[in-house]
Scaffold this active site. Structure first.
Site, mmCIF file in Angstrom:
data_model
loop_
_atom_site.group_PDB
_atom_site.id
_atom_site.type_symbol
_atom_site.label_atom_id
_atom_site.label_comp_id
_atom_site.label_asym_id
_atom_site.label_seq_id
_atom_site.Cartn_x
_atom_site.Cartn_y
_atom_site.Cartn_z
ATOM 1 N N HIS A 73 0.953 -1.168 0.082
ATOM 2 C CA HIS A 73 0.132 0.028 0.010
ATOM 3 C C HIS A 73 0.880 1.422 0.050
ATOM 4 O O HIS A 73 1.618 1.468 1.072
ATOM 5 C CB HIS A 73 -0.900 0.046 1.326
ATOM 6 C CG HIS A 73 -2.023 -0.796 1.113
ATOM 7 N ND1 HIS A 73 -3.129 -0.487 1.465
ATOM 8 C CD2 HIS A 73 -2.229 -2.028 0.534
ATOM 9 C CE1 HIS A 73 -4.165 -1.340 1.317
ATOM 10 N NE2 HIS A 73 -3.663 -2.353 0.773
ATOM 11 N N TYR A 201 -9.355 5.955 6.939
ATOM 12 C CA TYR A 201 -9.770 6.268 8.429
ATOM 13 C C TYR A 201 -10.585 7.520 8.576
ATOM 14 O O TYR A 201 -10.211 8.495 7.650
ATOM 15 C CB TYR A 201 -8.141 6.681 9.120
ATOM 16 C CG TYR A 201 -7.299 5.675 9.161
ATOM 17 C CD1 TYR A 201 -6.342 5.303 8.191
ATOM 18 C CD2 TYR A 201 -7.223 4.963 10.647
ATOM 19 C CE1 TYR A 201 -5.539 4.234 8.449
ATOM 20 C CE2 TYR A 201 -6.217 4.220 10.582
ATOM 21 C CZ TYR A 201 -5.381 3.620 9.779
ATOM 22 O OH TYR A 201 -4.178 2.702 9.868
ATOM 23 N N PRO A 293 -5.088 0.810 18.625
ATOM 24 C CA PRO A 293 -4.650 0.546 17.190
ATOM 25 C C PRO A 293 -4.845 1.470 16.098
ATOM 26 O O PRO A 293 -4.431 1.026 14.961
ATOM 27 C CB PRO A 293 -5.824 -0.664 16.991
ATOM 28 C CG PRO A 293 -7.005 -0.422 18.015
ATOM 29 C CD PRO A 293 -6.487 0.386 19.224
ATOM 30 N N LYS A 297 0.364 0.301 15.184
ATOM 31 C CA LYS A 297 1.537 0.177 15.527
ATOM 32 C C LYS A 297 1.989 -1.350 16.408
ATOM 33 O O LYS A 297 3.287 -1.491 16.833
ATOM 34 C CB LYS A 297 1.993 1.176 16.586
ATOM 35 C CG LYS A 297 2.326 2.512 15.524
ATOM 36 C CD LYS A 297 3.364 2.487 14.674
ATOM 37 C CE LYS A 297 3.282 3.468 13.674
ATOM 38 N NZ LYS A 297 4.000 3.176 12.451
HETATM 39 P P1 RFL Z 1 0.114 -11.333 21.373
HETATM 40 O O1 RFL Z 1 -0.131 -11.618 19.975
HETATM 41 O O2 RFL Z 1 -1.009 -11.115 22.501
HETATM 42 O O3 RFL Z 1 0.784 -12.684 21.967
HETATM 43 C C1 RFL Z 1 1.076 -13.265 23.252
HETATM 44 C C2 RFL Z 1 0.763 -14.792 23.309
HETATM 45 O O4 RFL Z 1 1.016 -15.206 24.703
HETATM 46 C C3 RFL Z 1 -0.007 -16.118 25.027
HETATM 47 N N1 RFL Z 1 0.006 -16.193 26.610
HETATM 48 C C4 RFL Z 1 0.434 -16.892 27.347
HETATM 49 N N2 RFL Z 1 1.213 -18.136 27.079
HETATM 50 C C5 RFL Z 1 1.683 -18.876 28.294
HETATM 51 N N3 RFL Z 1 1.432 -18.384 29.492
HETATM 52 C C6 RFL Z 1 0.482 -17.464 29.697
HETATM 53 N N4 RFL Z 1 0.033 -16.961 31.098
HETATM 54 C C7 RFL Z 1 0.121 -16.496 28.842
HETATM 55 N N5 RFL Z 1 -0.796 -15.450 28.698
HETATM 56 C C8 RFL Z 1 -0.701 -15.210 27.156
HETATM 57 C C9 RFL Z 1 -1.253 -15.795 24.501
HETATM 58 O O5 RFL Z 1 -2.182 -16.918 24.158
HETATM 59 C C10 RFL Z 1 -0.607 -15.411 23.022
HETATM 60 O O6 RFL Z 1 -0.503 -16.423 22.191
HETATM 61 O O7 RFL Z 1 1.320 -10.322 21.842
HETATM 62 P P2 RFL Z 1 2.753 -10.343 20.746
HETATM 63 O O8 RFL Z 1 3.233 -11.294 20.341
HETATM 64 O O9 RFL Z 1 3.452 -9.145 21.647
HETATM 65 O O10 RFL Z 1 1.937 -9.444 19.574
HETATM 66 C C11 RFL Z 1 1.465 -8.070 19.587
HETATM 67 C C12 RFL Z 1 0.346 -7.897 18.655
HETATM 68 O O11 RFL Z 1 -0.666 -9.268 18.669
HETATM 69 C C13 RFL Z 1 -0.528 -6.845 18.788
HETATM 70 O O12 RFL Z 1 0.356 -5.834 19.365
HETATM 71 C C14 RFL Z 1 -1.127 -6.238 17.683
HETATM 72 O O13 RFL Z 1 -2.409 -7.336 17.423
HETATM 73 C C15 RFL Z 1 -1.900 -4.755 17.955
HETATM 74 N N6 RFL Z 1 -2.895 -4.652 16.698
HETATM 75 C C16 RFL Z 1 -2.153 -4.014 15.385
HETATM 76 N N7 RFL Z 1 -0.939 -3.996 15.508
HETATM 77 C C17 RFL Z 1 -0.308 -3.428 14.295
HETATM 78 O O14 RFL Z 1 1.054 -3.327 14.180
HETATM 79 N N8 RFL Z 1 -1.195 -3.129 13.039
HETATM 80 C C18 RFL Z 1 -2.334 -3.372 13.256
HETATM 81 O O15 RFL Z 1 -2.820 -2.919 12.255
HETATM 82 C C19 RFL Z 1 -2.960 -3.573 14.466
HETATM 83 N N9 RFL Z 1 -4.419 -3.663 14.564
HETATM 84 C C20 RFL Z 1 -4.162 -4.822 16.614
HETATM 85 C C21 RFL Z 1 -4.966 -4.158 15.606
HETATM 86 C C22 RFL Z 1 -4.843 -5.099 17.938
HETATM 87 C C23 RFL Z 1 -6.181 -5.264 17.942
HETATM 88 N N10 RFL Z 1 -6.822 -5.691 19.217
HETATM 89 C C24 RFL Z 1 -7.457 -7.027 19.085
HETATM 90 C C25 RFL Z 1 -6.470 -5.101 20.451
HETATM 91 C C26 RFL Z 1 -6.444 -4.248 15.659
HETATM 92 C C27 RFL Z 1 -6.909 -4.667 16.883
HETATM 93 C C28 RFL Z 1 -8.453 -4.794 16.680
HETATM 94 C C1 PHB Z 2 -6.599 -3.953 10.385
HETATM 95 O O1 PHB Z 2 -6.647 -4.149 9.271
HETATM 96 O O2 PHB Z 2 -7.066 -4.830 11.224
HETATM 97 C C2 PHB Z 2 -6.080 -2.877 10.841
HETATM 98 C C3 PHB Z 2 -5.572 -1.659 10.044
HETATM 99 C C4 PHB Z 2 -5.105 -0.342 10.197
HETATM 100 C C5 PHB Z 2 -5.071 -0.340 11.753
HETATM 101 C C6 PHB Z 2 -5.782 -0.901 12.712
HETATM 102 C C7 PHB Z 2 -6.106 -2.337 12.162
HETATM 103 O O3 PHB Z 2 -4.704 1.119 12.216
#
Ligand code: RFL
Ligand code: PHB
Length: 389
Positions: A73, A201, A293, A297
C-alpha cells in the site's frame, strides 16, 4: 533438571519470531503457550506491516507467502466532512506498508519453526517464573497434567498484555504509564471486496470508522463503539448501517455488505512498562506496551523489540558481550514512546470522545491543515511508516 538457554513465554508473533531468529543463530529455546495452536492461529488482529517488520520477517525466512500474497500500500485515505485526503506514503517517504494479516504471520512463523525442529509446547498451564534476579532463572508449568520445571539463562516474556511475565516483576521495580480511552473498536470481518483499495480512516461526528482489508475479497471494518458495548448488541445490519453513516456518501453507496465471519470488540488503551527488563526477564511486545490500534503500531513494535532482543542475545552467546542486553530496554523504549505518541495523536484526531462541539471543529481544522500542508502530511507519513529499526 531440564535446561535450555532461553524460555519464551507466549507463541504470538513476538514469541515465534524470536524463537525462529534464535534458532537460526544456534541458540536453544523452548516456547510455552497457554492456548492451542488452532486458537492462536485464528485470532484476528493486526493487518498493517511496516517495512522494518517485513524486512525482519524476510531475514527470518518467513517472507515467501508474505511477498506473494501481501498487498503493498503506497498510501491511505483520511475521510472527514464528505471529503478525503490521501496520505501518499510513497511520495512522502519513499516507502510503503504491506497489508498482510497477523493470522498469516502467525501461521507462517509457527510452521517454519516447528519444521526446523523448534520446540513449542501448546496448552501449558499455571506458569510460574522463579529466580529472575538470580544466577539462573527457572520456569515451572503444568503440561499434559504433569508439573515441569525448566532452568534457563534468560526468560523472554512474549505473553501479551494479560500474560504472567509482566506480573512477575515486583511493583517497585518498574514504572507503568497507563491511559484508558473512553471508547472501544467494534471490528467485523466479511468476505466482501473492500470498499476502497486503500485503507480509509474516517472522522465523523458520530465517531471513528476504519475500512481495511485482508485480501481483494475479504474486508476488515471497524467502528468506534461505547466502552461497555457487547458484540451481541450489534447485529450485522446495525454495524453496516453505522459504518455507512460514518463514510463520505460516495464511498458509503459503494460499500458492499455481507454476513460477518468474525465480530469482536477491543477496548482502547495505552500502557508502557519501564524498564522492559527485570534481572533475567526481558519483556517483549504487548507484554511491555499497548498502544491503541489507530496507528497500526502494536505488531510492528513487537517485531522491533524482537530485533533488539535477538541482537542482544546473539551478542551474548556468540561474543560473550552483555552490552546490548544492558541496552535492550532503552533501545526498545525509544521506538515505543515514538509509536505511543503517534498512536495517541492519531486516536485523538479521529475519535469522538466528548459531546463538546469544539472537539469536532478542532479535529476538522487539523485535518484541513493536514490536507493543505505537505509538511504536516509528511510527518504523518513518516510516523505511519515507522522509525527504522
Ligand atoms: P500477543 O499476540 O498477545 O501474543 C501473546 C501470546 O502469549 C500467550 N499467553 C500465554 N502463554 C503462556 N502463559 C501465559 N500465562 C500466557 N498469557 C498469554 C497468548 O495466548 C498469546 O499467544 O502478543 P505479541 O506477540 O506481543 O504481539 C502483539 C500483537 O498481537 C499486537 O500488538 C497487535 O495485534 C496490535 N494490533 C495491531 N498492530 C499492528 O501493528 N498493526 C495493526 O494493524 C494492528 N491492528 C491490533 C490491531 C490489535 C487489535 N486488538 C485486538 C487489540 C487491531 C486490533 C483490533
Ligand atoms: C486492520 O486491518 O486490522 C487494521 C488496519 C489499520 C489499523 C488497525 C487495524 O490502524
Amino acid at each position: 533438571m531440564a535446561h535450555t538457554q532461553v524460555v519464551i513465554i507466549g507463541a504470538g508473533p513476538s514469541g515465534l519470531l524470536l524463537a525462529r531468529l534464535l534458532a537460526m543463530a544456534g541458540v536453544r529455546t523452548v516456547v510455552l503457550e497457554r492456548h492451542s495452536r488452532a486458537y492462536v492461529e485464528a485470532r484476528i488482529r493486526a493487518g498493517v506491516l511496516e517495512p522494518g517488520t517485513v524486512a525482519l520477517l524476510n531475514e527470518a525466512g518467513a517472507g515467501a507467502r508474505l511477498q506473494a500474497e501481501g498487498l503493498p500500500h503506497s498510501g491511505f485515505q483520511l475521510a472527514f466532512e464528505e471529503q478525503t485526503h490521501r496520505i501518499d506514503l510513497l511520495a512522502l517517504t519513499g516507502q510503503q506498508v504491506t497489508v498482510y494479516g497477523q493470522t498469516e504471520v502467525q501461521k507462517d512463523l509457527g510452521a517454519l519453526h516447528l519444521a526446523a525442529g523448534g520446540i513449542i509446547h501448546y496448552e501449558v498451564e499455571a506458569i510460574t517464573l522463579r529466580d529472575l534476579a538470580g544466577r539462573q532463572a527457572g520456569v515451572e508449568y503444568l503440561h499434559n497434567g504433569v508439573r515441569e520445571r525448566l532452568d534457563c539463562d534468560f526468560v523472554a516474556g512474549c505473553d501479551g498484555a494479560h500474560g504472567v511475565s509482566h506480573q512477575a516483576i515486583p511493583a517497585q521495580a518498574v514504572q507503568r504509564f497507563e491511559r484508558v480511552y473512553p471508547v472501544g473498536w467494534l471490528g467485523v470481518l466479511a468476505n466482501v471486496p473492500p470498499v476502497s483499495h486503500e485503507l480509509v480512516y474516517a472522522n465523523h461526528h458520530r465517531g471513528f470508522a476504519l475500512c481495511s482489508m485482508r485480501s481483494q475479497t475479504r474486508s476488515r471494518y471497524y467502528i468506534q463503539c461505547a466502552v461497555g458495548d457487547r458484540v451481541d448488541q450489534w447485529s450485522d445490519e446495525q454495524f453496516w448501517n453505522e459504518l455507512q453513516c460514518r463514510l463520505p456518501a460516495a464511498m458509503a453507496s459503494a460499500l458492499i455488505t455481507g454476513p460477518s465471519i468474525e465480530k469482536s470488540i477491543a477496548p482502547l488503551r495505552s500502557q508502557v512498562t519501564e524498564p522492559m527488563r527485570y534481572g533475567r526477564l526481558f519483556l517483549v511486545g504487548d507484554a511491555a506496551h499497548i498502544v491503541p490500534p489507530t496507528g497500526a503500531k502494536g505488531l510492528n513494535l513487537a517485531v522491533s523489540d524482537v530485533r533488539f532482543l535477538w541482537e542482544a542475545l546473539t551478542g551474548f552467546y556468540q561474543h560473550h558481550d552483555e552490552r546490548l542486553l544492558n541496552e535492550y530496554s532503552s533501545r526498545a523504549l525509544l521506538r515505543v514512546w515514538q509509536a505511543t505518541r503517534f498512536s495517541w495523536w492519531f486516536t485523538a484526531l479521529m475519535h469522538r470522545f466528548t459531546d463538546d462541539p469544539a472537539e469536532h471543529r478542532l479535529q476538522v481544522a487539523e485535518l484541513l491543515n493536514l490536507a493543505h500542508s505537505r509538511a504536516a502530511s509528511q510527518a504523518v507519513a513518516e510516523n505511519y511508516i515507522g522509525a527504522t529499526f
